[in-house]
Scaffold this motif. Structure first.
Motif, short mmCIF file in Angstrom:
data_model
loop_
_atom_site.label_atom_id
_atom_site.label_comp_id
_atom_site.label_asym_id
_atom_site.label_seq_id
_atom_site.Cartn_x
_atom_site.Cartn_y
_atom_site.Cartn_z
N THR A 5 -3.05 0.10 9.63
CA THR A 5 -2.81 -0.38 8.26
C THR A 5 -2.80 0.76 7.26
O THR A 5 -3.37 1.82 7.51
N ASN A 6 -2.19 0.49 6.12
CA ASN A 6 -2.24 1.45 5.02
C ASN A 6 -3.53 1.29 4.21
O ASN A 6 -3.82 2.07 3.32
N GLY A 7 -4.30 0.26 4.51
CA GLY A 7 -5.58 0.05 3.84
C GLY A 7 -5.48 -0.55 2.45
O GLY A 7 -6.45 -0.55 1.70
N VAL A 61 -9.71 -0.96 13.61
CA VAL A 61 -8.73 -0.76 12.54
C VAL A 61 -8.51 0.74 12.35
O VAL A 61 -9.45 1.53 12.38
N SER A 62 -7.24 1.11 12.23
CA SER A 62 -6.87 2.49 11.96
C SER A 62 -6.16 2.51 10.61
O SER A 62 -5.13 1.85 10.43
N ILE A 63 -6.73 3.26 9.68
CA ILE A 63 -6.24 3.28 8.30
C ILE A 63 -5.60 4.64 8.03
O ILE A 63 -6.22 5.68 8.26
N SER A 64 -4.39 4.63 7.54
CA SER A 64 -3.67 5.87 7.25
C SER A 64 -4.22 6.50 5.99
O SER A 64 -4.01 6.00 4.89
N LEU A 65 -4.92 7.61 6.15
CA LEU A 65 -5.46 8.36 5.02
C LEU A 65 -4.34 9.14 4.33
O LEU A 65 -4.27 9.21 3.11
N ASN A 66 -3.49 9.76 5.10
CA ASN A 66 -2.26 10.42 4.64
C ASN A 66 -2.44 11.69 3.81
O ASN A 66 -1.55 12.52 3.80
N GLU A 117 -8.10 5.29 -3.98
CA GLU A 117 -9.50 4.87 -4.06
C GLU A 117 -9.70 3.52 -3.39
O GLU A 117 -10.70 3.31 -2.69
N ALA A 118 -8.75 2.61 -3.58
CA ALA A 118 -8.84 1.29 -2.95
C ALA A 118 -8.76 1.40 -1.43
O ALA A 118 -9.47 0.69 -0.71
N MET A 119 -7.91 2.30 -0.93
CA MET A 119 -7.80 2.50 0.51
C MET A 119 -9.11 3.03 1.07
O MET A 119 -9.58 2.58 2.13
N LEU A 120 -9.75 3.96 0.36
CA LEU A 120 -11.03 4.49 0.83
C LEU A 120 -12.13 3.42 0.78
O LEU A 120 -12.96 3.33 1.69
#
Length: 183
Positions: free
Chosen positions: A85-87, A108-113, A133-136
């Motif tokens: 996910t992009n988170g 879950v694998s979240i793309s930090l990018n 910030e929302a992704m983190l």
């Protein structure tokens, strides 16, 4: 466990169709938030094989379909479920979706990018304010509620950015996966 991914994916999709999922929903899985792979090496032990939801779109945008599919696959095939996910699912839905994901997602694998919000926005061009910030925040909550959570980056980032990304992950107690770029 060695799994023929084509056979399993087709079998799962066929079962979903036979068990009442309509064709538009099935196409959403195939084209968008799709069941994409079963991979022996994609996850660290103890997960030997997993169904991975990913696609040419964000799997959490089709949350109801993701939930229905994941629950069915877990029940029928007894396989762990991972979401790439992009988170940004919480922003997309305007609410906290992590407790829902935690009911049926094992990993879950979240793309930090990127190592900071400015670079993240350049790379991902999010349609939400404060997306980085929302992704983190999403990653931190996933780490509290989902068995295996990781952030991911690709090794094309400058070495200093990779170190910063590692620090970001370490500060949150989250594993950082550095994927190798191949074209």
């Amino acid at each position: 466990m060695i799994v023929d991914t084509t056979f399993l994916t087709v079998t799962i999709l066929s079962d979903l169709l036979v068990n009442g999922m309509d064709m538009s929903a099935l196409m959403m899985i195939v084209a968008g938030a799709q069941i994409g792979a079963v991979s022996k090496s994609a996850m660290p032990p103890p997960i030997a094989a997993a169904v991975i939801a990913y696609g040419h779109g964000e799997p959490t945008c089709a949350l109801e379909m993701l939930e229905k599919t994941a629950k069915y696959v877990k029940e029928k095939y007894k396989l762990p479920i991972r979401v790439n996910t992009n988170g940004l699912g919480n922003l997309y839905h305007g609410r906290d979706i992590v407790p829902e994901l935690a009911e049926y997602i094992d990993s879950v694998s979240i793309s930090l990018n990127a190592a900071n919000a400015e670079e993240y926005n350049k790379v991902t061009r999010p349609s939400f304010d404060n997306a980085y910030e929302a992704m983190l925040d999403f990653a931190e909550e996933c780490n509290r509620m989902i068995k295996h959570t990781q952030l991911s980056i690709v090794d094309v980032l400058p070495e200093e950015d990779i170190k910063t990304c590692q620090q970001i992950a370490d500060e949150r107690g989250i594993h950082l996966k550095i994927r190798h770029f191949s074209n």
